[in-house]
Scaffold this motif. Structure first.
Motif, PDB file in Angstrom:
ATOM      1  N   ARG A 109       0.908  -0.786   0.017  1.00 46.38           N
ATOM      2  CA  ARG A 109      -0.125  -0.015  -0.058  1.00 46.38           C
ATOM      3  C   ARG A 109       1.275   1.749  -0.673  1.00 46.38           C
ATOM      4  N   THR A 110       0.157   2.223  -0.167  1.00 41.54           N
ATOM      5  CA  THR A 110       0.695   3.720  -0.146  1.00 41.54           C
ATOM      6  C   THR A 110       0.251   4.667   1.001  1.00 41.54           C
ATOM      7  N   ARG A 150       5.259  10.455  -1.177  1.00 44.06           N
ATOM      8  CA  ARG A 150       4.392   9.565  -0.176  1.00 44.06           C
ATOM      9  C   ARG A 150       4.810   8.128   0.428  1.00 44.06           C
ATOM     10  N   HIS A 200       5.983   4.518   0.538  1.00 43.83           N
ATOM     11  CA  HIS A 200       5.443   2.819  -0.344  1.00 43.83           C
ATOM     12  C   HIS A 200       5.833   1.884   0.599  1.00 43.83           C
ATOM     13  N   HIS A 201       4.662   0.965   0.590  1.00 46.71           N
ATOM     14  CA  HIS A 201       5.079  -0.137   1.730  1.00 46.71           C
ATOM     15  C   HIS A 201       4.717  -1.677   0.460  1.00 46.71           C
ATOM     16  N   ARG A 202       6.012  -1.828   0.251  1.00 51.16           N
ATOM     17  CA  ARG A 202       4.961  -3.401  -0.962  1.00 51.16           C
ATOM     18  C   ARG A 202       6.183  -3.231  -1.212  1.00 51.16           C
TER      19      ARG A 202
END
Length: 516
Positions: A194-195, A275, A277-279
């Motif tokens: 998600r961001t 922003r 990001h967690h990906r």
């Protein structure tokens, strides 16, 4: 391309490894492969190394990798050391002293503030000094893995700086081309995660008053929080902050810092918003194509883990590819890259995601939580640093506590895998770290004295005895099999200074060691 010209008519470069991306991850892979004697072609769309500072922190484990490559002294000479973490603006400096907690566990305690641009400059210099070459301003147009066919290769179509097309055929490809990876898109892999909703900003500022030297400073506030990283003497710092609104200007961000934390700021060298990001990519390997660094995982910059994780992805993968290319391990060992490195990325993303659930929120309630955590930290840090848990947490920050699992979960561990150090990087003692400059598999003993060389391939070095480990982490009745990337592959029982042949054979088989 004219109708009379086909792709098959284009000039072709054959190599062992095509590396797409010449950031820190791609450059590390290229340098390790070069040192191991494995041909590689490196391409990047940029015209040269990154100029912006971007990522900052070089953790202890990365320093150990640089030491193996003969580059650690250069980093130490040019970096700015952050030896502790301070929460709040108190001159008492609450927070863990990383250098003290990591002392004895690594030869490079603390954090070295050495910007991404300088890491790239260092790696480019080392690579070119060794005869390596980077094809700048080359863009990947198409990538196909045809290695499943007899004599098949990974085939790439590239566009050069003058618009000319060329082909590269390689045994393997490493996608190290960042979060918007063209290689990952060619593989059609989901980038799962998600961001974060919040906007963050970053600024490099000079002549700042009111910040500690040699410390990463975390400051929770009523409207925001900032993290301060020391870039150099004289108040030269990196500020990373939470924006109060979705859009924020440089003047607004810095005015908030001055008003809320009482800092006096000087000239601004760089400002940007972003922003978080967690990906993580759904896979790190598809056939003969691998992903590493930001192409495989992205997460919060707080904690200074991202660039280090990418550099260590590259180190792990390049050593593995070199072992396969030189017929030291079976090609089936390539499965281990994703099995080892993807859990590291998942853990890191999950931890930073949870942290941002707390610190990356706006409003009075979020500020109360952040400040409450700061108050708890004031009481907890002095206690924590006196416990084994403090040293363990410092090891995770320094990334030398990463453990790889060599056996399937739920099955009994074979005897060679039961020693607690198996799966960890070899702890430093005596002069054992200097031995890793050979970049080969090794046999070590620690206080066992003279041990007869067992029946192993001739390219495995040793056994070498380094004397008893004063901390007791390494046993005197064991022969340790150590990988070229410093990780302990097996702990083989010694009986009357003779290796247990059955356990040694089982360990070599598990690690796909090739004889002959």
């Amino acid at each position: 391309m004219s109708p009379a010209c086909s792709v098959d008519d284009l000039p072709v470069t054959d190599t062992d490894v095509l590396i797409v991306g010449a950031g820190p991850t791609g450059l590390m892979a290229a340098l390790v492969l070069n040192r191991r004697g494995v041909p590689a072609v490196v391409i990047d769309r940029k015209s040269g190394p990154t100029r912006e500072s971007r990522a900052l922190a070089v953790q202890a484990r990365t320093m150990e990798v640089y030491d193996q490559l003969g580059l650690a002294d250069t980093v130490l000479a040019k970096a700015n050391a952050a030896l502790r973490i301070q929460v709040g603006g108190s001159p008492r400096g609450i927070g863990p002293n990383l250098s003290r907690l990591q002392h004895g566990y690594t030869r490079f305690p603390g954090i070295q503030i050495f910007e991404q641009s300088r890491n790239e400059e260092l790696l480019v210099g080392a690579l070119t000094a060794d005869g390596g070459y980077i094809r700048w301003r080359h863009r990947l147009l198409d990538l196909q893995d045809r290695t499943s066919a007899p004599d098949g290769r990974v085939e790439a179509l590239l566009e050069g700086p003058d618009g000319a097309l060329l082909r590269v055929r390689a045994r393997w490809c490493i996608g190290a081309d960042g979060a918007s990876s063209a290689v990952r898109r060619e593989l059609n892999l989901p980038f799962e995660g998600r961001t974060d909703d919040a906007t963050f900003w970053v600024a490099d500022v000079r002549d700042v008053r009111g910040v500690p030297d040699e410390a990463v400073n975390i400051r929770p506030g009523k409207r925001t929080f900032v993290a301060v990283f020391p870039l150099g003497p004289g108040g030269h710092i990196r500020l990373l902050g939470l924006a109060a609104t979705d859009t924020i200007t440089q003047d607004e961000a810095l005015a908030t810092v001055e008003a809320e934390f009482g800092l006096e700021l000087g000239a601004v060298e760089w400002f940007s918003t972003y922003r978080v990001h967690h990906r993580v990519s759904a896979k790190f390997r598809v056939g003969s194509i691998f992903l590493a660094g930001d192409a495989a995982h992205v997460h919060s910059p707080v904690g200074g883990q991202g660039m280090n994780t990418g550099l260590q992805d590259a180190h792990n993968l390049a050593m593995l590819l070199a072992d396969v290319a030189q017929h030291r391990v079976d090609a089936r060992a390539l499965d281990r890259y994703e099995r080892e490195r993807r859990p590291v990325a998942l853990t890191l993303v999950n931890v930073t995601d949870r942290a941002f659930t707390i610190i990356g929120r706006r409003g009075p309630s979020a500020a109360l939580i952040r400040n409450g955590i700061g108050v708890l930290a004031f009481g907890a840090f002095p206690v924590l640093t006196r416990t084994p848990l403090g040293a363990r947490l410092a090891g995770y920050i320094g990334q030398y506590r990463i453990r790889y699992r060599y056996t399937r979960g739920g099955t009994p561990l074979p005897e060679w895998a039961r020693d607690p150090v198996v799966g960890l990087r070899m702890p430093p003692t005596a002069d054992n770290q200097a031995a890793f400059g050979a970049m080969t598999w090794q046999l070590h003993t620690y206080g066992a004295g003279t041990t007869a060389r067992p029946e192993v391939p001739e390219w495995i070095d040793g056994p070498r005895d380094f004397g008893a480990d004063p901390r007791g982490r390494l046993r005197t009745d064991r022969l340790y099999l150590v990988r070229p990337d410093h990780f302990v592959a097996a702990s083989i029982p010694l009986r009357d200074n003779t290796v247990d042949p059955a356990q040694l054979s089982a360990a070599l088989t598990a690690h796909r060691i090739a004889y002959g």
